[in-house]
Enzyme design. Structure first.
Site, PDB file in Angstrom:
ATOM      1  CE  LYS A   1     -41.073 -11.328 -24.143  1.00 14.72           C
ATOM      2  NZ  LYS A   1     -41.611 -10.269 -25.026  1.00 14.72           N
TER       3      LYS A   1
ATOM      4  CG  ASP B   1     -42.485  -6.019 -20.891  1.00 15.92           C
ATOM      5  OD1 ASP B   1     -41.632  -5.392 -20.222  1.00 15.92           O
ATOM      6  OD2 ASP B   1     -42.561  -5.938 -22.128  1.00 15.92           O
TER       7      ASP B   1
ATOM      8  CE  LYS C   1     -44.539  -3.490 -22.392  1.00 16.36           C
ATOM      9  NZ  LYS C   1     -44.329  -3.387 -23.847  1.00 16.36           N
TER      10      LYS C   1
ATOM     11  CG  ASP D   1     -44.219  -9.782 -22.986  1.00 19.34           C
ATOM     12  OD1 ASP D   1     -44.411 -10.145 -24.167  1.00 19.34           O
ATOM     13  OD2 ASP D   1     -43.275  -9.046 -22.656  1.00 19.34           O
TER      14      ASP D   1
ATOM     15  CG  ASP E   1     -41.180  -2.149 -23.737  1.00 18.68           C
ATOM     16  OD1 ASP E   1     -41.416  -3.206 -23.104  1.00 18.68           O
ATOM     17  OD2 ASP E   1     -42.037  -1.569 -24.436  1.00 18.68           O
TER      18      ASP E   1
ATOM     19  CD  GLU F   1     -39.415  -7.411 -22.555  1.00 19.49           C
ATOM     20  OE1 GLU F   1     -40.279  -8.275 -22.778  1.00 19.49           O
ATOM     21  OE2 GLU F   1     -39.443  -6.278 -23.067  1.00 19.49           O
TER      22      GLU F   1
ATOM     23  NE  ARG G   1     -35.611  -7.253 -29.160  1.00 16.11           N
ATOM     24  CZ  ARG G   1     -36.106  -6.408 -30.067  1.00 16.11           C
ATOM     25  NH1 ARG G   1     -35.285  -5.789 -30.908  1.00 16.11           N
ATOM     26  NH2 ARG G   1     -37.403  -6.185 -30.146  1.00 16.11           N
TER      27      ARG G   1
END
Length: 485
Positions: free
Chosen positions: A251, A256, A263, A274, A333, A335, A337
């Site tokens: 990933k 993010d 967030k 991230d 959030d 995201e 996956r």
């Protein structure tokens, strides 16, 4: 760090270090050191360092002794590595520019001696590029380690370990870079530079290519950013012709914000890491390629930036993945996956891998569950899970297995689409893994490593300073060495 193997210590170097086992005597040293070590409670335990001064041929020498623990310990190589790393940690910014390291005192094998040097090298990594007013006493001074007394086989083993250190350093660099410097395109550029001339094959998909393939989930995450998304595959064919490759998928959310599901501001700056899963895969591939691993391997990274914008994906949107499955996006959030599901499907379609392991800073729930000591591993295959757990124990990139199964699968059924991207609050890490499992085809052995709590540290560790840990590179490298070569 420059590591040199020499026969005799240069007389001009003031700092000399040796590695000793727990319980070893120090009788050949100056009496002040022999008496001072036990007075300072030095026992030779792994990573313990004692320092003193002694006269040698009329010159004052700085003498360091690092402990390697008990010689018959089951984690011997990690203990020896800790000894080397502890020396670097103590002297990296000490004002000393050179160190003589005596490896002939602790009855080390060549492999173990190379582990000490790996510790020296790993702990030397630092990133001061953007610090323009760093005080002199805070600057890195130690540049060279002269190795004497290296046992037979050390230099050959170090060639392999130095490739691993190179991969870990690359991962640390990627994870550390600020988000205005690291974004999907610049991540690709750094990989293209790192892998140039290595023999690895790089395949790059841009937005248009991914749209044509139907990657609506991955592109949906990136559509709120001005930065275009990318999918990068790094392939190494070091094994037998015709053997299916093993795939590692990362990933790569280079920053993010949470998207429309924004967030909270405190701590959002941490979301530059991230992309830690993609960083781990890229660094591991560099290590494997650099040491010419005798295995067929492919590393795939999905690279996006998740930003709030008028074009951004909304909570309640439904996206269509490359697999054809539809996803109701309840939280923008969640995201990672969405990035991984398209990357996983494309990897299986493109390479038909024998097994697939993904790495992702996927859920905050994993940090709640396991803290920063272990990453979580989920798998549909007990053998693969056990192999990864063993690699984690051997390298210090520790894993803990958590369950998946039909009972959890029901929690992510959507009333209007095939699947929703979040389940209820309980078992958040498990339902995230269960989401990914829906995109694994035909019973392919698969494991998901949620590394949210391990790619970054707010305090120094034995092989890293505060910041990027390089987690995952050694885990992948050891897994490949033990099971695929």
């Amino acid at each position: 760090m420059q590591i040199q193997f020499i026969d005799t210590a240069p007389s001009t170097v003031r700092l000399t270090a040796r590695i000793v086992n727990q319980g070893d005597g120090l009788g050949d040293l100056d009496s002040a050191l022999v008496d001072g070590a036990p007075a300072a409670r030095f026992k030779g335990s792994a990573g313990q360092v004692f320092e003193g001064f002694a006269m040698d041929a009329g010159a004052l020498k700085r003498i360091a002794i690092a402990g390697a623990g008990e010689p018959d310990a089951t984690n011997r190589r990690l203990n020896v590595e800790r000894a080397g790393a502890a020396l670097t940690a103590k002297y990296l910014r000490s004002g000393e520019g050179e160190l003589v390291l005596d490896l002939g005192r602790a009855d080390l094998s060549g492999e173990e001696a190379a582990s000490a040097l790996l510790g020296v090298e790993l702990r030397s990594w630092s990133y001061d590029q953007y610090r323009t007013k760093l005080a002199v006493d805070k600057q890195v001074s130690l540049k060279t380690v002269h190795v004497i007394g290296a046992p037979a086989g050390t230099q050959e083993a170090w060639e392999v370990q130095s490739a691993l250190a190179k991969g870990v350093a690359f991962t640390k660099q990627l994870v550390t870079l600020p988000p205005n410097m690291l974004y999907p395109e610049s991540f690709v550029a750094l990989c293209e530079e790192a892998f140039a001339g290595t023999g690895a094959e790089l395949t790059l998909l841009d937005d248009a290519a991914m749209e044509e393939l139907g990657m609506g989930a991955l592109l949906g995450v990136g559509q709120g950013s001005e930065r275009p998304s990318r999918l990068l595959a790094i392939r190494w064919n070091g094994g037998k012709d015709g053997d299916k490759p093993s795939a590692f998928v990362g990933k790569g959310v280079t920053f993010d914000t949470g998207g429309i599901s924004l967030k909270p501001p405190p701590g959002m700056e941490d979301m530059k890491w991230d992309m830690g899963g993609a960083g781990a895969v890229a660094g591991a591939m560099l290590a494997l390629v650099s040491r010419k691993a005798k295995a067929n391997i492919v590393g795939v990274v999905g690279l996006v930036e998740n930003m709030p914008d008028g074009k951004a994906m909304r909570p309640g949107d439904v996206v269509t993945t490359m697999s054809g499955q539809t996803v109701e996006v309840l939280n923008t959030d969640a995201e990672g996956r969405l990035v991984l599901c398209d990357a996983l499907h494309w990897t299986q379609e493109q390479f038909d891998p024998a097994r697939i392991v993904d790495f992702a800073t996927l859920t905050g729930a994993m940090i709640i569950a396991l803290g920063n000591e272990h990453a979580g591993v989920f798998s549909n295959d007990d053998t693969l899970a056990d192999q990864l757990l063993d690699a984690g124990k051997a390298t210090g990139d520790k894993l803990w297995r958590l369950p998946i199964g039909p009972a959890y699968d029901k929690l992510i059924d959507s009333p209007i689409a095939d699947i929703k991207n979040v389940g209820p609050r309980p078992a958040g890490s498990i339902t995230a893994a269960q989401f990914l499992h829906r995109f694994i085809k035909n019973g392919t052995p698969w494991a998901h490593c949620d590394i949210a709590g391990t790619v970054w540290s707010d305090k120094p560790g034995h092989s890293w300073d505060k910041g990027a840990t390089g987690y995952g590179v050694r885990l992948i490298n050891d897994f490949v060495a033990d099971n695929l070569e």
